[in-house]
Design a protein around this motif. Structure first.
Motif, PDB file in Angstrom:
ATOM      1  N   ASP A 102       5.516  17.989  -1.057  1.00 39.05           N
ATOM      2  CA  ASP A 102       5.083  16.879  -0.211  1.00 39.05           C
ATOM      3  C   ASP A 102       4.588  17.343   1.152  1.00 39.05           C
ATOM      4  N   ALA A 103       5.189  18.401   1.681  1.00 41.36           N
ATOM      5  CA  ALA A 103       4.742  18.916   2.973  1.00 41.36           C
ATOM      6  C   ALA A 103       3.310  19.438   2.874  1.00 41.36           C
ATOM      7  N   LYS A 104       3.011  20.138   1.796  1.00 40.02           N
ATOM      8  CA  LYS A 104       1.656  20.659   1.616  1.00 40.02           C
ATOM      9  C   LYS A 104       0.663  19.523   1.421  1.00 40.02           C
ATOM     10  N   ILE A 105       1.077  18.489   0.712  1.00 43.71           N
ATOM     11  CA  ILE A 105       0.209  17.324   0.504  1.00 43.71           C
ATOM     12  C   ILE A 105      -0.150  16.686   1.846  1.00 43.71           C
ATOM     13  N   GLY A 106       0.862  16.501   2.709  1.00 41.86           N
ATOM     14  CA  GLY A 106       0.610  15.923   4.022  1.00 41.86           C
ATOM     15  C   GLY A 106      -0.305  16.790   4.864  1.00 41.86           C
ATOM     16  N   VAL A 212      -9.741   6.353   4.458  1.00 39.95           N
ATOM     17  CA  VAL A 212      -8.415   6.311   3.843  1.00 39.95           C
ATOM     18  C   VAL A 212      -8.335   7.355   2.739  1.00 39.95           C
ATOM     19  N   ILE A 213      -7.234   8.091   2.724  1.00 41.08           N
ATOM     20  CA  ILE A 213      -6.989   9.059   1.657  1.00 41.08           C
ATOM     21  C   ILE A 213      -5.582   8.844   1.114  1.00 41.08           C
ATOM     22  N   GLY A 214      -5.457   8.787  -0.214  1.00 44.34           N
ATOM     23  CA  GLY A 214      -4.166   8.572  -0.859  1.00 44.34           C
ATOM     24  C   GLY A 214      -3.675   9.822  -1.562  1.00 44.34           C
ATOM     25  N   VAL A 215      -2.728   9.627  -2.471  1.00 46.70           N
ATOM     26  CA  VAL A 215      -2.156  10.730  -3.255  1.00 46.70           C
ATOM     27  C   VAL A 215      -1.925  10.246  -4.686  1.00 46.70           C
ATOM     28  N   ASP A 216      -2.205  11.086  -5.638  1.00 48.44           N
ATOM     29  CA  ASP A 216      -1.943  10.936  -7.078  1.00 48.44           C
ATOM     30  C   ASP A 216      -3.221  10.998  -7.902  1.00 48.44           C
ATOM     31  N   PRO A 227     -14.885   0.917  -0.841  1.00 48.00           N
ATOM     32  CA  PRO A 227     -15.368   1.928  -1.785  1.00 48.00           C
ATOM     33  C   PRO A 227     -14.204   2.639  -2.464  1.00 48.00           C
ATOM     34  N   PRO A 228     -14.476   3.422  -3.521  1.00 48.33           N
ATOM     35  CA  PRO A 228     -13.395   4.115  -4.220  1.00 48.33           C
ATOM     36  C   PRO A 228     -12.559   4.974  -3.274  1.00 48.33           C
ATOM     37  N   LEU A 229     -11.264   4.997  -3.532  1.00 47.64           N
ATOM     38  CA  LEU A 229     -10.309   5.718  -2.692  1.00 47.64           C
ATOM     39  C   LEU A 229     -10.360   7.215  -2.963  1.00 47.64           C
ATOM     40  N   SER A 230     -10.409   8.015  -1.894  1.00 48.12           N
ATOM     41  CA  SER A 230     -10.242   9.463  -2.025  1.00 48.12           C
ATOM     42  C   SER A 230      -8.757   9.770  -2.156  1.00 48.12           C
ATOM     43  N   SER A 231      -8.415  10.844  -2.873  1.00 50.64           N
ATOM     44  CA  SER A 231      -7.006  11.071  -3.166  1.00 50.64           C
ATOM     45  C   SER A 231      -6.683  12.549  -3.317  1.00 50.64           C
ATOM     46  N   VAL A 232      -5.493  12.925  -2.845  1.00 52.10           N
ATOM     47  CA  VAL A 232      -4.975  14.276  -3.023  1.00 52.10           C
ATOM     48  C   VAL A 232      -4.339  14.376  -4.409  1.00 52.10           C
TER      49      VAL A 232
END
Length: 249
Positions: A102-106, A212-216, A227-232
């Motif tokens: 999670d730290a790397k994701i952030g 906005v950037i999300g995760v998953d 528009p479509p969400l960017s995501s990690v």
């Protein structure tokens, strides 16, 4: 004289099939198991809040990989010395843990937004979720190391403690208070969809005023957004592979 057939190892997979993350975890488990001896696997369709079946409390299996353990199930497994690999935040359980970094994701989310020239940053997550807190802390730390500042908004997850409209109103008031343009990191794609829905209501342009950037990398959720969400991508498949490898030791 024929030798008695050796019984297959029995493994229970208590991993949700209702989310992209859970299915990717299961894909990683399957990939590892294909490299090993045949085994009997219990798997059912479930979501993250589904309680484990009561029969697990008396089960005589060989191992459990779980993202939805109860205290009763863990206690029963410990009493019978059944190996358990936990994929959720259960630090009070003295068992093996495997989870995304999670730290790397952030940190990755922060660097992505900084590289795109944003000067103002914010985080939107869920209260009482350790994984969300870890992502928030790493995101803010990375921003601050580069001399930036970051705002944050959190509210409860899992069947929101307050009505949906109230949560959306709170997010709306928070978004309006932020300096623009602003790069926002959300703890997961679901939270990203929440934020982008409010941006649409407020007629905030994305990504010009708010990025906005999300995760998953949940393709369905990301495409629902406009528009479509960017995501990690958290590499949940690797989590599943490592969990199965750990259980086999």
């Amino acid at each position: 004289m024929n030798k008695p057939a050796r019984s297959k190892p029995h493994v229970a997979l208590m991993v949700e099939t209702a989310t992209v993350y859970g299915r990717e975890v299961l894909s990683g488990i399957m990939r590892f198991m294909r490299t090993q001896e045949d085994r009997s696997v219990f798997l059912e369709q479930r979501d993250l809040l589904t309680s484990p079946p009561s029969w697990l409390n008396d089960w005589q299996g060989d191992g459990i990989i779980s993202r939805g353990s109860t205290d009763e199930m863990i206690d029963a497994a410990v009493r019978r010395n059944i190996p358990v690999v936990e994929l959720n935040d259960r630090s009070e359980v003295d068992k093996a843990h495997v989870r995304s970094d999670d730290a790397k994701i952030g940190e990755m989310a922060a660097r992505h937004l900084m590289e795109r020239g944003f000067q103002h940053f914010a985080f939107c997550g869920f209260d009482f979720e350790a994984w969300s807190q870890r992502r928030q802390e790493a995101f803010i730390k990375t921003i601050q190391q580069e001399g930036g500042q970051c705002d944050a908004f959190n509210s409860p997850w899992m069947n929101l403690a307050r009505p949906w409209e109230e949560d959306q109103q709170a997010i709306s008031e928070w978004l309006q208070s932020l300096p623009k343009p602003c790069g926002i990191f959300t703890c997961n794609d679901l939270r990203g969809q929440h934020v982008l829905a409010v941006c649409s209501t407020l007629e905030l342009t994305v990504p010009e005023e708010v990025a906005v950037i999300g995760v998953d990398n949940d393709e369905l959720l990301c495409q629902f957004c406009q528009p479509p969400l960017s995501s990690v991508i958290p590499n949940a498949e690797a989590v599943g592979f490592l969990a199965a490898e750990r259980l086999s030791r």
